[in-house]
Write an enzyme that holds these catalytic residues in place. Structure first.
Site, PDB file in Angstrom:
ATOM      1  N   TYR A   1     -70.674  53.861 -73.936  1.00  0.00           N
ATOM      2  CA  TYR A   1     -69.952  54.552 -72.869  1.00  0.00           C
ATOM      3  C   TYR A   1     -68.872  55.450 -73.466  1.00  0.00           C
ATOM      4  O   TYR A   1     -67.766  55.544 -72.980  1.00  0.00           O
ATOM      5  CB  TYR A   1     -69.353  53.532 -71.885  1.00  0.00           C
TER       6      TYR A   1
ATOM      7  N   HIS B   1     -79.991  62.548 -79.975  1.00  0.00           N
ATOM      8  CA  HIS B   1     -80.361  63.319 -81.158  1.00  0.00           C
ATOM      9  C   HIS B   1     -81.196  62.410 -82.051  1.00  0.00           C
ATOM     10  O   HIS B   1     -81.244  61.199 -81.862  1.00  0.00           O
ATOM     11  CB  HIS B   1     -79.160  63.908 -81.897  1.00  0.00           C
TER      12      HIS B   1
END
Length: 182
Positions: free
Chosen positions: A24, A107
């Site tokens: 988070y 990614h």
């Protein structure tokens, strides 16, 4: 390279899946909140005692430990820092992934360098918004979207009848990755 637009993505796909967001931080908070606001069933997965736990709960998100949040998830988006991803994957994600779950990243470092090696039968995708998390979130809240790159590492047996590309596009749309009207 192919460019996709709103009409290429079916947001209902991701809305029908149980999604777990691991972390988070910058991207994690943006993804979790944007997906929730797009009608997706989202759980934020954090380590016990995380300083982000209360922040995520205050945002109206369901929060759980990584082990519990991964159990039963259709899609697991790993947004923890790169240096922790391999350890989290090996100890808490991999043993608790349901058969045919989709593994997602923002990614591809850990996939490209084989720090994380998923089984061949699972789909592995990347949805990479081209901006920092606060921009991804604020642009979404203003009715716009930050362009996102998607990539398919492997298209395995999913929990749905949709391809890995369909799922990645749906996730990107729900995350504000394409323009949308508010």
């Amino acid at each position: 390279m192919k460019i996709f637009y709103d009409d290429d993505a079916n947001i209902e796909i991701i809305q029908g899946l149980k999604v777990t967001i691991i972390g988070y931080g910058s991207q994690g908070h943006a993804h979790a909140n944007n997906l929730k606001d797009s009608g997706v069933n989202v759980t934020v997965a954090l380590r016990e005692g995380s300083s982000s736990w209360k922040k995520a709960e205050e945002a109206g998100l369901h929060v759980s430990t990584v082990t519990d949040a991964v159990d039963g998830a259709d899609l697991v988006m790993i947004l923890a820092p790169d240096e922790f991803q391999q350890g989290i994957y090996e100890s808490e994600i991999k043993p608790n992934l349901k058969v045919n779950a989709v593994l997602a990243f923002a990614h591809g470092f850990n996939i490209h360098f084989q720090k994380i090696v998923p089984s061949e039968d699972m789909s592995v995708i990347m949805i990479a918004p081209k901006g920092p998390g606060h921009t991804v979130r604020s642009t979404y809240l203003n009715g716009g979207g930050v362009p996102s790159l998607i990539a398919i590492y492997q298209d395995g047996n999913n929990t749905t009848d949709y391809s890995a590309q369909d799922i990645a596009l749906s996730y990107a749309k729900a995350n504000g990755g394409q323009s949308r009207s508010s």
